[in-house]
Scaffold this active site. Structure first.
Site, PDB file in Angstrom:
ATOM      1  N   ASP A 101      -4.539  -8.314  -4.643  1.00 38.92           N
ATOM      2  CA  ASP A 101      -4.815  -9.394  -3.699  1.00 38.92           C
ATOM      3  C   ASP A 101      -5.117 -10.707  -4.407  1.00 38.92           C
ATOM      4  O   ASP A 101      -4.788 -11.768  -3.890  1.00 38.92           O
ATOM      5  CB  ASP A 101      -5.994  -9.007  -2.788  1.00 38.92           C
ATOM      6  CG  ASP A 101      -5.527  -8.128  -1.644  1.00 38.92           C
ATOM      7  OD1 ASP A 101      -4.481  -8.452  -1.050  1.00 38.92           O
ATOM      8  OD2 ASP A 101      -6.173  -7.106  -1.368  1.00 38.92           O
ATOM      9  N   GLU A 145     -11.196 -10.483  -5.395  1.00 39.30           N
ATOM     10  CA  GLU A 145      -9.767 -10.488  -5.083  1.00 39.30           C
ATOM     11  C   GLU A 145      -9.364 -11.718  -4.273  1.00 39.30           C
ATOM     12  O   GLU A 145      -8.250 -11.815  -3.780  1.00 39.30           O
ATOM     13  CB  GLU A 145      -9.367  -9.194  -4.364  1.00 39.30           C
ATOM     14  CG  GLU A 145     -10.252  -8.781  -3.215  1.00 39.30           C
ATOM     15  CD  GLU A 145      -9.881  -7.412  -2.629  1.00 39.30           C
ATOM     16  OE1 GLU A 145      -8.830  -6.852  -2.952  1.00 39.30           O
ATOM     17  OE2 GLU A 145     -10.684  -6.916  -1.821  1.00 39.30           O
ATOM     18  N   HIS A 183       0.809  -1.222   0.000  1.00 41.25           N
ATOM     19  CA  HIS A 183       0.000   0.000   0.000  1.00 41.25           C
ATOM     20  C   HIS A 183       0.840   1.269   0.000  1.00 41.25           C
ATOM     21  O   HIS A 183       0.406   2.309  -0.484  1.00 41.25           O
ATOM     22  CB  HIS A 183      -1.026  -0.042   1.131  1.00 41.25           C
ATOM     23  CG  HIS A 183      -2.119  -1.005   0.809  1.00 41.25           C
ATOM     24  ND1 HIS A 183      -2.140  -2.283   1.286  1.00 41.25           N
ATOM     25  CD2 HIS A 183      -3.172  -0.897  -0.039  1.00 41.25           C
ATOM     26  CE1 HIS A 183      -3.178  -2.918   0.777  1.00 41.25           C
ATOM     27  NE2 HIS A 183      -3.821  -2.104  -0.028  1.00 41.25           N
ATOM     28  N   CYS A 243      -9.082  -2.781 -10.810  1.00 41.38           N
ATOM     29  CA  CYS A 243      -8.560  -1.641 -10.054  1.00 41.38           C
ATOM     30  C   CYS A 243      -7.226  -1.964  -9.381  1.00 41.38           C
ATOM     31  O   CYS A 243      -6.671  -1.139  -8.673  1.00 41.38           O
ATOM     32  CB  CYS A 243      -9.578  -1.148  -9.031  1.00 41.38           C
ATOM     33  SG  CYS A 243     -10.011  -2.398  -7.822  1.00 41.38           S
TER      34      CYS A 243
HETATM   35  C1  PEP Z   1      -6.375  -5.023  -4.976  1.00 41.90           C
HETATM   36  O1  PEP Z   1      -6.240  -5.892  -4.115  1.00 41.90           O
HETATM   37  O2  PEP Z   1      -6.029  -5.177  -6.171  1.00 41.90           O
HETATM   38  C2  PEP Z   1      -6.943  -3.714  -4.616  1.00 41.90           C
HETATM   39  C3  PEP Z   1      -7.261  -2.816  -5.526  1.00 41.90           C
HETATM   40  O3  PEP Z   1      -7.103  -3.461  -3.300  1.00 41.90           O
HETATM   41  P1  PEP Z   1      -5.891  -3.073  -2.325  1.00 41.90           P
HETATM   42  O4  PEP Z   1      -4.659  -2.900  -3.163  1.00 41.90           O
HETATM   43  O5  PEP Z   1      -6.285  -1.832  -1.632  1.00 41.90           O
HETATM   44  O6  PEP Z   1      -5.814  -4.247  -1.433  1.00 41.90           O
HETATM   45 MG    MG Z   2      -7.264  -5.656  -2.217  1.00 45.67          MG
END
Ligand code: PEP
Ligand code: MG
Length: 595
Positions: free
Chosen positions: A469, A445, A203, A516
């Protein structure tokens, strides 16, 4: 690493190699964040630099004295007489000949860096103190340790200063960064991040990308980085960090930086155009938003709304769950910002590597497989409803969509929808205006969600694939573990097959599918995702112009062939090589850069 780095104060150029996380170039001064006194390196100082070491020592004493006086003043005001006395003893110690003339002499005769000389002196004293049994002297020893720590803090140019207190532009060096470290950072002063440990889809990396902060990880930089008085260059494209650059290197990089700026400007000029292929296939491109500071300042760069708002960032810098009113104000501002375009708000995805200042979850050995995201919110029902109420209320001001993270199967989706319905009912009774047709999305995910997509798709309005994920959970590889990054492959055939499956079921149920995860913003994957039938790309705003440029220079029919071919490979490596070759061909055909 290209070269060993011990005598840092020497002026030769040192190049360190790492892994590029976020592109961009920074030229600036280093700041060591969260220094731990693990190792004080000892190295020889050229005779011409001894005077500056002595000056550094006296400066550290002076700064320590200033700190102690300030603390004393504060304690006096608060009536802490005992503390005032103790600090008085600290002031005395700072004037002790041991700290002044003797230290100065030792720095001159040892010809070593100040920290190592000081460390040697205090080690000697520590040994002496350990032999004393008298309680009075033992207490004095604690004071001694306290003041030495303070002096080290100044010598090491780090006063355990959180990133929120940095007041000058700096390149941040850290062993590792957490999302909450960066959440409280004053971003206008952060020129780049350099860490020893980190991973592409962590993150912190996602935040750096969304903020356009160059970031290189896996860099084995010396602990003495703070001793470097001069300039550091961070090349976030190649993953190189240059210490003490030669004037010629600095010039080269200043030139590169200028070119990059022109390139970004050039790519951003496609702002007015839609994300449409040469043969007229229309797709959608939107932005991912992580920060909540200055929403107005988030550049939308010609995106069609916000495809993912990671709402948990509202929580990271807090000591409790944010209130309904606080959340409502943010969601309203967000949806008003996109001015008629949709804004997808993902409910809190707390857990994994995202914890705030308070842990609503009990300590878990394996938080990524623990009480994260929807699992937590379904337990914290009241906080969940508060968030849903705030989001629903914001729907009176624009097109809001709600997205549930980490859904592992139908019961979690249905339970979440139930709370959503309850929140709507309450708000209706209380007379709040809101949209009666808020679309509900399900993040895919977790492999179990992908494999039961035929059950989930009919129960929601849209699907959003979180590849970050999905890769982690499918391949059983911690997304933050750099030593396993060779196994963390978004190009793995299993991932390609799952995306295809999700799109197929999404089409059957007539539900749009977006991606995403970070691959949506990686131009290497643009043609593949298009060809697999993905309807929307939700990307960091910094990646948006480049991805849009790719889409606009592709033929949809070709991407379908490309995706079919990609699905025939047996390994992630083969897929990756293929995508690189195809991207190189594509680049040769259209001007993605000014090279
Ligand atoms: C993902 O897991 O691809 C996602 C967009 O969520 P995050 O990266 O916030 O876990
Ligand atoms: Mg995620």
């Amino acid at each position: 690493m290209i070269r060993q780095h011990k005598p840092l104060l020497n002026s030769y150029e040192i190049r360190l190699e790492g892994y590029p996380i976020c592109t961009g170039i920074a030229i600036g001064k280093p700041f060591m964040f969260n220094w731990v006194d693990e190792q004080i390196h000892d190295f020889t100082i050229p005779s011409g630099q001894i005077e500056s070491e002595v000056r550094r020592w006296y400066q550290a004493l002076k700064s320590s004295r200033r700190d102690v006086l300030t603390l004393q003043k504060k304690l006096r005001k608060e009536g802490g007489e005992e503390g005032v006395k103790i600090l008085g003893a600290h002031l005395e110690m700072l004037q002790d000949p041991l700290m002044t003339v003797q230290m100065e002499e030792k720095i001159r005769t040892a010809g070593k860096n100040t920290e190592s000389v000081f460390k040697a002196v205090i080690t000697e004293y520590e040994q002496k103190f350990h032999r004393i049994t008298d309680q009075f002297f033992r207490e004095r020893f604690k004071d001694f340790q306290d003041i030495t720590r303070r002096i080290f803090g100044h010598l090491l140019a780090n006063e355990k200063c959180p990133l929120s207190e940095i007041s000058q532009a700096r390149i941040i060096f850290a062993h590792e960064l957490s999302p909450s470290d960066t959440a409280e950072a004053k971003l206008e002063y952060i020129e780049a991040f350099v860490t020893r440990s980190g991973a592409e889809t962590s993150h912190v990396a996602i935040m750096a990308r969304s903020l356009g902060i160059p970031f290189v990880t896996n860099v084995n930089f010396p602990n003495t980085i703070h001793c470097l008085p001069h300039v550091v260059i961070v090349d976030g494209e190649k993953g190189i960090v240059i210490l003490n650059p030669k004037p010629k290197t600095t010039e080269e990089y200043l030139e590169k930086k200028k070119k990059l700026k022109i390139e970004v400007h050039y790519l951003s000029s496609n702002k007015e155009y839609s994300a449409e292929t040469i043969d007229g296939y229309r797709t959608k491109i939107s932005i991912n938003v992580e920060m909540t500071g200055d929403i107005d300042a988030i550049p939308t760069r010609g995106g069609e709304g916000i495809g993912l708002f990671r709402s948990e960032y509202l929580f990271l810098a807090k000591d409790t769950f944010p209130t309904e009113e606080d959340q409502f104000a943010v969601y309203r501002e967000l949806v008003e910002k996109v001015n008629g375009d949709p804004c997808v708000i993902r409910t809190f995805d707390i857990g994994g590597d995202k914890f705030g200042n308070f842990h609503p979850v009990q300590y878990e050995k394996n938080p990524y497989l623990g009480c994260r995201a929807i699992r937590l919110m379904l337990k914290e029902r009241a906080a969940f409803k508060t968030q849903l109420r705030a989001i629903i209320r914001a729907s009176a001001f624009g097109e809001i969509n709600i997205l549930f993270p980490m859904i592992s199967g139908l019961p979690e989706l249905l339970a979440s929808k139930e709370i959503f319905e309850e929140a709507k009912e309450e708000l209706a009774k209380e007379g709040f205006p809101f949209s009666r047709t808020i679309p509900i999305g399900c993040m895919i995910e977790i492999p179990s969600a992908a494999l039961t997509i035929d059950l989930l798709a009919p129960e929601c309005d849209f699907l959003s694939i979180g590849t970050n994920d999905l890769v982690q959970y499918s391949l059983a590889v911690d997304r933050n573990n750099p030593s396993l990054s060779y196994l963390y492959k978004s190009s793995h055939p299993s991932i390609l097959r799952m995306i295809k499956m999700i799109v197929t079921e999404g089409r059957k149920a007539n539900k749009p599918v977006s991606v995403c995860g970070e691959i949506a913003g990686d131009p290497l994957y643009t043609a593949l995702l298009l060809g697999l039938g993905v309807n929307e790309f939700s990307v960091a705003h910094t990646a948006l112009p480049l991805v849009k440029n790719c889409i606009r220079n592709l033929c949809y029919v070709d991407t379908v062939d490309l995706a079919q071919k990609a699905l025939t490979f047996a390994t992630a490596e083969e897929v990756e090589i293929f995508l690189k070759q195809e991207y190189a061909k594509m680049q040769a055909q259209f001007p993605s850069t000014l090279d």
